[in-house]
Design an enzyme around this catalytic site. Sequence first.
Site, PDB file in Angstrom:
ATOM      1  N   ALA A  72       0.845  -1.194   0.000  1.00  0.00           N
ATOM      2  CA  ALA A  72       0.000   0.000   0.000  1.00  0.00           C
ATOM      3  C   ALA A  72       0.881   1.244   0.000  1.00  0.00           C
ATOM      4  CB  ALA A  72      -0.919  -0.003   1.218  1.00  0.00           C
ATOM      5  N   ASN A  73       0.273   2.408   0.139  1.00  0.00           N
ATOM      6  CA  ASN A  73       1.031   3.657   0.271  1.00  0.00           C
ATOM      7  C   ASN A  73       0.252   4.617   1.147  1.00  0.00           C
ATOM      8  OD1 ASN A  73      -0.637   5.532  -1.482  1.00  0.00           O
ATOM      9  ND2 ASN A  73      -0.186   3.906  -2.956  1.00  0.00           N
ATOM     10  N   ARG A  74       0.799   5.798   1.384  1.00  0.00           N
ATOM     11  CA  ARG A  74       0.236   6.714   2.386  1.00  0.00           C
ATOM     12  C   ARG A  74      -0.860   7.630   1.865  1.00  0.00           C
ATOM     13  NH1 ARG A  74       3.377   6.207   6.799  1.00  0.00           N
ATOM     14  NH2 ARG A  74       5.576   5.661   6.481  1.00  0.00           N
TER      15      ARG A  74
END
Length: 225
Positions: free
Chosen positions: A33-35
Amino acid sequence: PAIATRPGPLAGRRIVITSGPTHEPIDPVRYIANRSSGKQGHAIAAAAAAAGATVVLVAGPVTVADPPGVTVVHVETAREMLAAVEAALPADVAVMAAAVADWRVASEADEKIKKGPAGAPALHLVENPDILATVGRHPTLRPRLVVGFAAETENLIANATAKLERKGADLIVANDVSPETGIMGGDRNTVRIVAREGIEDWPDLPKAAVADRIVALIADRLGRA
Ligand code: CTP
Ligand code: CA
Protein backbone atom coordinates in the site's frame (compact mmCIF):
# COMPACT_ATOMS: atom_id res chain seq x y z
CA PRO A 1 -36.65 14.70 -18.10
CA ALA A 2 -35.24 11.33 -16.97
CA ILE A 3 -31.75 12.76 -16.51
CA ALA A 4 -31.81 16.09 -14.75
CA THR A 5 -28.90 18.38 -15.51
CA ARG A 6 -27.84 20.36 -12.47
CA PRO A 7 -26.73 23.91 -13.07
CA GLY A 8 -23.14 25.07 -12.72
CA PRO A 9 -19.96 25.60 -14.75
CA LEU A 10 -19.68 21.82 -15.40
CA ALA A 11 -23.39 21.21 -16.12
CA GLY A 12 -23.83 18.37 -18.58
CA ARG A 13 -20.19 17.27 -18.28
CA ARG A 14 -19.15 13.78 -17.28
CA ILE A 15 -15.99 13.36 -15.19
CA VAL A 16 -14.19 10.22 -14.07
CA ILE A 17 -11.88 10.64 -11.09
CA THR A 18 -9.54 8.22 -9.33
CA SER A 19 -8.60 8.72 -5.69
CA GLY A 20 -6.83 7.05 -2.80
CA PRO A 21 -4.19 4.32 -2.77
CA THR A 22 -4.49 0.85 -4.18
CA HIS A 23 -3.83 -2.31 -2.17
CA GLU A 24 -1.97 -5.11 -3.88
CA PRO A 25 -2.38 -8.43 -2.07
CA ILE A 26 0.65 -10.51 -1.08
CA ASP A 27 -1.35 -13.24 0.62
CA PRO A 28 -4.82 -13.35 2.23
CA VAL A 29 -3.72 -11.13 5.13
CA ARG A 30 -1.01 -8.84 3.69
CA TYR A 31 -0.80 -6.20 1.00
CA ILE A 32 1.40 -3.50 -0.55
CA ALA A 33 0.00 0.00 0.00
CA ASN A 34 1.03 3.66 0.27
CA ARG A 35 0.24 6.71 2.39
CA SER A 36 -2.42 8.30 0.13
CA SER A 37 -5.49 9.40 2.11
CA GLY A 38 -7.76 10.10 -0.86
CA LYS A 39 -8.60 13.52 0.58
CA GLN A 40 -7.54 15.51 -2.50
CA GLY A 41 -9.18 13.24 -5.09
CA HIS A 42 -12.40 13.01 -3.07
CA ALA A 43 -12.44 16.81 -2.67
CA ILE A 44 -12.16 17.19 -6.45
CA ALA A 45 -15.08 14.78 -6.92
CA ALA A 46 -17.19 16.79 -4.45
CA ALA A 47 -16.25 20.09 -6.12
CA ALA A 48 -17.01 18.75 -9.60
CA ALA A 49 -20.43 17.49 -8.47
CA ALA A 50 -21.14 20.85 -6.84
CA ALA A 51 -20.23 22.47 -10.18
CA GLY A 52 -22.95 20.42 -11.89
CA ALA A 53 -20.90 17.55 -13.36
CA THR A 54 -21.92 13.92 -13.46
CA VAL A 55 -19.09 12.34 -11.47
CA VAL A 56 -17.85 8.76 -11.30
CA LEU A 57 -15.30 8.43 -8.49
CA VAL A 58 -13.19 5.27 -8.59
CA ALA A 59 -11.86 5.03 -5.06
CA GLY A 60 -9.19 2.79 -3.64
CA PRO A 61 -9.32 1.77 0.03
CA VAL A 62 -9.78 5.03 1.99
CA THR A 63 -11.34 6.09 5.27
CA VAL A 64 -12.77 9.35 3.90
CA ALA A 65 -16.52 9.28 3.26
CA ASP A 66 -18.12 9.01 -0.18
CA PRO A 67 -18.75 12.59 -1.40
CA PRO A 68 -22.41 13.55 -1.85
CA GLY A 69 -23.92 13.54 -5.33
CA VAL A 70 -21.19 11.29 -6.77
CA THR A 71 -21.31 7.70 -8.08
CA VAL A 72 -18.56 5.93 -6.14
CA VAL A 73 -17.01 2.67 -7.36
CA HIS A 74 -14.92 1.07 -4.62
CA VAL A 75 -11.91 -0.95 -5.74
CA GLU A 76 -8.86 -2.49 -4.12
CA THR A 77 -6.16 -3.14 -6.74
CA ALA A 78 -4.69 -1.18 -9.66
CA ARG A 79 -6.13 -3.67 -12.12
CA GLU A 80 -9.61 -3.26 -10.63
CA MET A 81 -9.17 0.52 -10.74
CA LEU A 82 -8.24 0.39 -14.44
CA ALA A 83 -11.25 -1.79 -15.27
CA ALA A 84 -13.61 0.56 -13.39
CA VAL A 85 -12.17 3.62 -15.13
CA GLU A 86 -12.49 2.01 -18.56
CA ALA A 87 -16.09 1.06 -17.73
CA ALA A 88 -16.81 4.70 -16.84
CA LEU A 89 -15.72 5.98 -20.28
CA PRO A 90 -16.67 7.87 -22.37
CA ALA A 91 -16.21 11.03 -20.30
CA ASP A 92 -15.44 14.66 -21.04
CA VAL A 93 -12.75 14.82 -18.37
CA ALA A 94 -10.51 12.38 -16.48
CA VAL A 95 -8.75 13.39 -13.26
CA MET A 96 -6.38 10.67 -12.13
CA ALA A 97 -5.56 11.58 -8.53
CA ALA A 98 -5.04 8.08 -7.16
CA ALA A 99 -1.68 6.97 -5.79
CA VAL A 100 -1.73 3.73 -7.75
CA ALA A 101 0.70 1.10 -6.47
CA ASP A 102 3.42 0.83 -9.10
CA TRP A 103 4.01 -2.87 -8.47
CA ARG A 104 2.13 -5.95 -7.35
CA VAL A 105 3.45 -9.37 -6.47
CA ALA A 106 3.57 -11.63 -9.51
CA SER A 107 1.37 -14.26 -7.90
CA GLU A 108 -0.63 -13.78 -4.72
CA ALA A 109 -0.22 -16.67 -2.27
CA ASP A 110 -3.46 -18.63 -1.65
CA GLU A 111 -2.58 -19.21 2.00
CA LYS A 112 -0.92 -17.01 4.59
CA ILE A 113 2.85 -17.14 4.10
CA LYS A 114 4.39 -18.75 7.20
CA LYS A 115 7.75 -18.14 8.83
CA GLY A 116 10.13 -21.05 8.57
CA PRO A 117 13.70 -22.29 8.46
CA ALA A 118 14.08 -21.06 4.83
CA GLY A 119 14.06 -17.47 6.15
CA ALA A 120 12.32 -14.39 4.76
CA PRO A 121 10.41 -14.84 1.50
CA ALA A 122 11.52 -12.96 -1.61
CA LEU A 123 8.66 -11.05 -3.20
CA HIS A 124 8.77 -11.02 -6.98
CA LEU A 125 7.17 -7.77 -8.15
CA VAL A 126 5.68 -6.94 -11.55
CA GLU A 127 4.58 -3.52 -12.80
CA ASN A 128 0.93 -2.49 -12.66
CA PRO A 129 -0.89 -1.00 -15.65
CA ASP A 130 -0.67 2.79 -15.89
CA ILE A 131 -4.25 4.04 -15.68
CA LEU A 132 -3.47 7.67 -16.55
CA ALA A 133 -1.40 6.66 -19.59
CA THR A 134 -4.10 4.23 -20.73
CA VAL A 135 -6.71 7.01 -20.60
CA GLY A 136 -4.41 9.74 -21.94
CA ARG A 137 -3.36 7.66 -24.92
CA HIS A 138 -6.69 5.90 -25.50
CA PRO A 139 -7.17 5.30 -29.23
CA THR A 140 -10.95 5.90 -29.25
CA LEU A 141 -12.24 7.09 -25.86
CA ARG A 142 -9.71 9.71 -24.77
CA PRO A 143 -11.53 12.39 -22.75
CA ARG A 144 -11.14 15.93 -24.06
CA LEU A 145 -9.25 16.89 -20.93
CA VAL A 146 -6.94 14.52 -19.08
CA VAL A 147 -5.51 15.64 -15.73
CA GLY A 148 -2.84 13.74 -13.85
CA PHE A 149 -0.97 14.22 -10.60
CA ALA A 150 2.72 13.92 -9.89
CA ALA A 151 3.88 13.21 -6.39
CA GLU A 152 7.59 13.88 -6.21
CA THR A 153 10.24 14.13 -3.53
CA GLU A 154 12.78 15.81 -5.87
CA ASN A 155 13.03 17.51 -9.32
CA LEU A 156 9.31 18.40 -9.20
CA ILE A 157 8.92 20.29 -12.48
CA ALA A 158 11.23 18.12 -14.59
CA ASN A 159 9.53 14.94 -13.40
CA ALA A 160 6.02 16.37 -13.80
CA THR A 161 6.77 17.61 -17.32
CA ALA A 162 8.12 14.20 -18.28
CA LYS A 163 4.92 12.58 -16.95
CA LEU A 164 2.75 15.03 -18.92
CA GLU A 165 4.42 13.93 -22.15
CA ARG A 166 4.78 10.24 -21.38
CA LYS A 167 1.17 9.76 -20.30
CA GLY A 168 -0.54 12.03 -22.84
CA ALA A 169 -2.02 14.33 -20.18
CA ASP A 170 -3.10 17.94 -20.68
CA LEU A 171 -2.36 19.07 -17.13
CA ILE A 172 -0.31 17.71 -14.26
CA VAL A 173 -1.00 18.78 -10.69
CA ALA A 174 2.45 18.46 -9.18
CA ASN A 175 3.17 18.32 -5.49
CA ASP A 176 6.19 17.86 -3.32
CA VAL A 177 5.59 14.91 -1.02
CA SER A 178 8.98 14.82 0.65
CA PRO A 179 8.45 13.94 4.33
CA GLU A 180 9.36 17.43 5.61
CA THR A 181 6.40 18.96 3.69
CA GLY A 182 3.98 16.88 5.75
CA ILE A 183 1.56 17.01 2.82
CA MET A 184 0.64 13.37 2.53
CA GLY A 185 -2.43 12.66 4.64
CA GLY A 186 -2.80 16.30 5.68
CA ASP A 187 -5.64 18.74 4.97
CA ARG A 188 -3.62 21.27 2.98
CA ASN A 189 -1.73 21.07 -0.29
CA THR A 190 0.80 23.19 -2.15
CA VAL A 191 0.68 22.41 -5.86
CA ARG A 192 2.10 23.63 -9.13
CA ILE A 193 0.06 23.24 -12.32
CA VAL A 194 2.18 21.98 -15.18
CA ALA A 195 0.78 22.41 -18.71
CA ARG A 196 2.35 22.68 -22.16
CA GLU A 197 1.44 26.37 -22.05
CA GLY A 198 3.40 26.97 -18.86
CA ILE A 199 3.55 26.51 -15.12
CA GLU A 200 1.34 28.06 -12.43
CA ASP A 201 2.32 28.11 -8.76
CA TRP A 202 -0.58 28.02 -6.35
CA PRO A 203 -0.26 29.06 -2.70
CA ASP A 204 -0.57 26.64 0.19
CA LEU A 205 -4.33 25.99 0.43
CA PRO A 206 -6.82 23.65 2.09
CA LYS A 207 -7.41 20.61 -0.16
CA ALA A 208 -11.02 21.75 -0.70
CA ALA A 209 -9.76 25.07 -2.11
CA VAL A 210 -7.25 23.27 -4.36
CA ALA A 211 -10.18 21.15 -5.58
CA ASP A 212 -12.30 24.24 -6.33
CA ARG A 213 -9.46 25.78 -8.31
CA ILE A 214 -8.86 22.58 -10.28
CA VAL A 215 -12.58 22.44 -11.15
CA ALA A 216 -12.50 26.12 -12.23
CA LEU A 217 -9.47 25.38 -14.41
CA ILE A 218 -11.26 22.41 -15.99
CA ALA A 219 -14.39 24.48 -16.68
CA ASP A 220 -12.26 27.23 -18.20
CA ARG A 221 -10.40 24.81 -20.48
CA LEU A 222 -13.58 23.05 -21.63
CA GLY A 223 -15.18 26.41 -22.34
CA ARG A 224 -12.27 27.61 -24.40
CA ALA A 225 -11.89 24.61 -26.73
N1 CTP B 1 -0.82 6.64 -12.32
C1 CTP B 1 -1.75 5.76 -12.83
N2 CTP B 1 -1.45 4.41 -12.86
C2 CTP B 1 -0.28 3.97 -12.39
C3 CTP B 1 0.67 4.87 -11.85
C4 CTP B 1 0.36 6.21 -11.83
O1 CTP B 1 -2.82 6.17 -13.27
N3 CTP B 1 -0.02 2.66 -12.43
C5 CTP B 1 -1.14 8.08 -12.36
C6 CTP B 1 -1.37 8.72 -11.02
O2 CTP B 1 -2.75 8.64 -10.66
C7 CTP B 1 -0.94 10.16 -11.28
C8 CTP B 1 0.17 10.00 -12.32
O3 CTP B 1 -0.05 8.74 -12.94
O4 CTP B 1 -1.97 10.90 -11.90
C9 CTP B 1 1.56 10.07 -11.79
O5 CTP B 1 1.73 9.14 -10.76
P1 CTP B 1 3.17 8.95 -10.16
O6 CTP B 1 3.18 7.86 -9.18
O7 CTP B 1 3.67 10.32 -9.73
O8 CTP B 1 3.98 8.55 -11.48
P2 CTP B 1 4.61 7.20 -12.01
O9 CTP B 1 4.42 7.21 -13.49
O10 CTP B 1 4.08 6.02 -11.29
O11 CTP B 1 6.14 7.40 -11.75
P3 CTP B 1 7.01 7.29 -10.37
O12 CTP B 1 6.10 6.77 -9.27
O13 CTP B 1 8.10 6.37 -10.71
O14 CTP B 1 7.44 8.70 -10.10
CA1 CA C 1 4.06 5.84 -9.02
